[in-house]
Enzyme design. Structure first.
Site, mmCIF file in Angstrom:
data_model
loop_
_atom_site.group_PDB
_atom_site.id
_atom_site.type_symbol
_atom_site.label_atom_id
_atom_site.label_comp_id
_atom_site.label_asym_id
_atom_site.label_seq_id
_atom_site.Cartn_x
_atom_site.Cartn_y
_atom_site.Cartn_z
ATOM 1 N N ASP A 61 5.346 7.114 2.510
ATOM 2 C CA ASP A 61 5.341 8.387 1.437
ATOM 3 C C ASP A 61 6.708 8.193 0.635
ATOM 4 O O ASP A 61 7.946 8.057 1.345
ATOM 5 C CB ASP A 61 5.789 9.350 2.702
ATOM 6 C CG ASP A 61 5.706 10.924 2.034
ATOM 7 O OD1 ASP A 61 6.187 10.924 0.936
ATOM 8 O OD2 ASP A 61 5.569 11.714 2.803
ATOM 9 N N TYR A 153 3.585 19.801 -12.793
ATOM 10 C CA TYR A 153 3.066 18.257 -13.272
ATOM 11 C C TYR A 153 3.886 17.827 -14.342
ATOM 12 O O TYR A 153 4.520 16.942 -14.390
ATOM 13 C CB TYR A 153 1.618 18.254 -13.468
ATOM 14 C CG TYR A 153 1.146 16.804 -13.610
ATOM 15 C CD1 TYR A 153 0.966 15.943 -12.405
ATOM 16 C CD2 TYR A 153 0.719 16.411 -14.742
ATOM 17 C CE1 TYR A 153 0.499 14.811 -12.801
ATOM 18 C CE2 TYR A 153 0.314 15.053 -14.876
ATOM 19 C CZ TYR A 153 0.212 14.166 -13.911
ATOM 20 O OH TYR A 153 -0.562 13.168 -14.048
ATOM 21 N N LYS A 157 6.739 14.851 -14.988
ATOM 22 C CA LYS A 157 6.648 13.726 -15.948
ATOM 23 C C LYS A 157 7.512 13.816 -17.036
ATOM 24 O O LYS A 157 7.580 12.446 -17.373
ATOM 25 C CB LYS A 157 4.916 13.875 -16.467
ATOM 26 C CG LYS A 157 4.023 13.602 -15.356
ATOM 27 C CD LYS A 157 4.226 12.175 -14.367
ATOM 28 C CE LYS A 157 2.977 12.184 -13.488
ATOM 29 N NZ LYS A 157 3.021 10.849 -12.594
HETATM 30 N N1 LIG Z 1 -5.941 9.937 -13.768
HETATM 31 C C1 LIG Z 1 -5.376 10.430 -14.779
HETATM 32 O O1 LIG Z 1 -5.864 10.812 -15.643
HETATM 33 C C2 LIG Z 1 -3.584 10.319 -14.944
HETATM 34 C C3 LIG Z 1 -3.209 10.593 -16.240
HETATM 35 C C4 LIG Z 1 -1.753 10.369 -16.516
HETATM 36 C C5 LIG Z 1 -1.140 9.934 -15.391
HETATM 37 N N2 LIG Z 1 -1.714 9.725 -14.151
HETATM 38 C C6 LIG Z 1 -0.777 9.462 -12.970
HETATM 39 O O2 LIG Z 1 -1.240 8.058 -12.633
HETATM 40 C C7 LIG Z 1 -0.744 7.914 -11.141
HETATM 41 C C8 LIG Z 1 -1.831 7.583 -10.366
HETATM 42 O O3 LIG Z 1 -2.856 8.657 -10.493
HETATM 43 P P1 LIG Z 1 -4.485 8.392 -10.191
HETATM 44 O O4 LIG Z 1 -5.240 9.110 -11.333
HETATM 45 O O5 LIG Z 1 -4.580 7.073 -9.711
HETATM 46 O O6 LIG Z 1 -4.436 9.420 -8.856
HETATM 47 P P2 LIG Z 1 -5.146 9.141 -7.379
HETATM 48 O O7 LIG Z 1 -4.948 10.529 -6.905
HETATM 49 O O8 LIG Z 1 -6.368 8.729 -7.512
HETATM 50 O O9 LIG Z 1 -4.082 8.325 -6.797
HETATM 51 C C9 LIG Z 1 -2.950 8.784 -6.282
HETATM 52 C C10 LIG Z 1 -2.448 7.880 -5.176
HETATM 53 O O10 LIG Z 1 -0.990 8.454 -4.741
HETATM 54 C C11 LIG Z 1 -1.034 8.569 -3.400
HETATM 55 N N3 LIG Z 1 0.031 9.463 -3.017
HETATM 56 C C12 LIG Z 1 0.110 10.855 -3.143
HETATM 57 N N4 LIG Z 1 1.317 11.316 -2.664
HETATM 58 C C13 LIG Z 1 2.047 10.323 -2.007
HETATM 59 C C14 LIG Z 1 3.106 10.245 -1.507
HETATM 60 N N5 LIG Z 1 3.917 11.170 -1.158
HETATM 61 N N6 LIG Z 1 3.598 8.925 -1.226
HETATM 62 C C15 LIG Z 1 2.616 7.661 -1.322
HETATM 63 N N7 LIG Z 1 1.612 7.952 -2.187
HETATM 64 C C16 LIG Z 1 0.840 9.237 -2.234
HETATM 65 C C17 LIG Z 1 -2.347 8.912 -3.018
HETATM 66 O O11 LIG Z 1 -2.534 8.904 -1.687
HETATM 67 C C18 LIG Z 1 -3.052 8.348 -3.827
HETATM 68 O O12 LIG Z 1 -3.831 7.083 -3.324
HETATM 69 C C19 LIG Z 1 -0.098 9.131 -10.826
HETATM 70 O O13 LIG Z 1 1.354 9.188 -10.973
HETATM 71 C C20 LIG Z 1 -0.815 10.370 -12.049
HETATM 72 O O14 LIG Z 1 0.124 11.268 -12.205
HETATM 73 C C21 LIG Z 1 -2.977 9.934 -13.864
#
Ligand SMILES: NC(=O)c1ccc[n+]([C@@H]2O[C@H](COP(=O)([O-])OP(=O)(O)OC[C@H]3O[C@@H](n4cnc5c(N)ncnc54)[C@H](O)[C@@H]3O)[C@@H](O)[C@H]2O)c1
Length: 253
Positions: A61, A153, A157
């Site tokens: 975590d 968020y 960021k």
């Molecule tokens: N999907 C998008 O469109 C998008 C766009 C820009 C940025 N992001 C960023 O990319 C990153 C990955 O996002 P994603 O889209 O793969 O989302 P996702 O929800 O599929 O994956 C995020 C992962 O982080 C894990 N997580 C959450 N809280 C946690 C914690 N406290 N400790 C450890 N792990 C934890 C979750 O269990 C999950 O496996 C994030 O930082 C997100 O903000 C995503």
């Protein structure tokens, strides 16, 4: 020859979505990878799929200092060193400011920003001892632009950008590069969940307005992250990299 031959990386939030894609791509490029996540079963399955010689899972975590210590220790125990940290774990909560529970705001900042800071803090000693490294912080297009309902968020960021630049200033002399990556829309569980809560947004219109008029596949972000993790990016630090299909390049008319 892989782009990441000989490198050892710790990737947070590796159980699904982009973190899973990063882990697979890093392993394919020659790295050995430890993935952390709070989703133990999914995380183990990702690591098993890649193979124990290339990937291990650790319960992690990112808001916990103790978990950070264990994750970094296990990385070094498993593969002997740590060269790369990808601060990928993140959460999104959608609510107007006036309706948002302060606990939700704090949780988003705690995971996305404080978690990233804790990670940098934890890897500095072993990376310094190992002669340097690369830290890649995953921010977002919301690190450049606000959006209704995304105050927590977006604040988290934007914060990652300031953290990245400060850490780059501080850690350059130790040979540690620190950069941020800013994805646009990427097809993951987070994007699907956001689409369900952000009902006022015209998804089709949003996509049509992009110069590259589609969502990204996660691996399209992984390739950029791998470049920044690699020695090919040896003169690059404190910088911000968009992978947003051109979203922030103009207003789309
Ligand atoms: N999907 C998008 O469109 C998008 C766009 C820009 C940025 N992001 C960023 O990319 C990153 C990955 O996002 P994603 O889209 O793969 O989302 P996702 O929800 O599929 O994956 C995020 C992962 O982080 C894990 N997580 C959450 N809280 C946690 C914690 N406290 N400790 C450890 N792990 C934890 C979750 O269990 C999950 O496996 C994030 O930082 C997100 O903000 C995503």
């Amino acid at each position: 020859m892989g782009r990441l031959d000989g490198k050892v990386a710790l990737i947070t939030g590796g159980a699904r979505g982009m973190g899973k894609a990063h882990a697979r791509h890093f392993a394919a490029e020659g790295a050995r990878v430890v993935i952390g996540d709070v989703l133990d079963d999914k995380g183990r399955a990702v690591a098993d799929g890649i193979g124990a010689d290339r990937c291990r899972f650790v319960h992690h975590d990112v808001t916990s200092e103790d978990d950070w210590a264990v994750a970094v220790d296990e990385t070094i125990d498993a593969y002997g060193r740590i060269d790369v940290l990808v601060n990928n774990a993140g959460i999104l909560r959608h609510a107007p400011v006036a309706a948002m529970d302060p606990a939700d705001f704090r949780q988003v900042v705690e995971v996305n920003l404080v978690g990233t800071w804790l990670g940098i803090r934890q890897v500095v000693p072993p990376m310094t001892a190992g002669g340097g490294g690369s830290i890649v912080n995953i921010s977002s297009i919301e690190g450049f632009a606000g959006a209704a309902g995304l105050s927590a968020y977006s604040a988290s960021k934007f914060g990652v950008r300031g953290l990245t630049r400060s850490a780059a200033q501080e850690l350059g002399p130790a040979g540690i590069r620190v950069n941020s990556v800013h994805p646009g829309g990427v097809m993951t569980s987070m994007a699907l969940a956001a689409a369900q809560t952000m009902t006022g947004v015209d998804g089709g219109g949003f996509l049509k307005s992009l110069p590259i008029a589609r969502f990204a596949e996660p691996v399209e972000i992984s390739r950029l992250v791998a470049f920044l993790a690699s020695d090919e990016a040896s003169y690059t630090t404190g910088a911000e990299f968009l992978a947003d299909g051109g979203l922030l390049s103009g207003p789309g008319y």
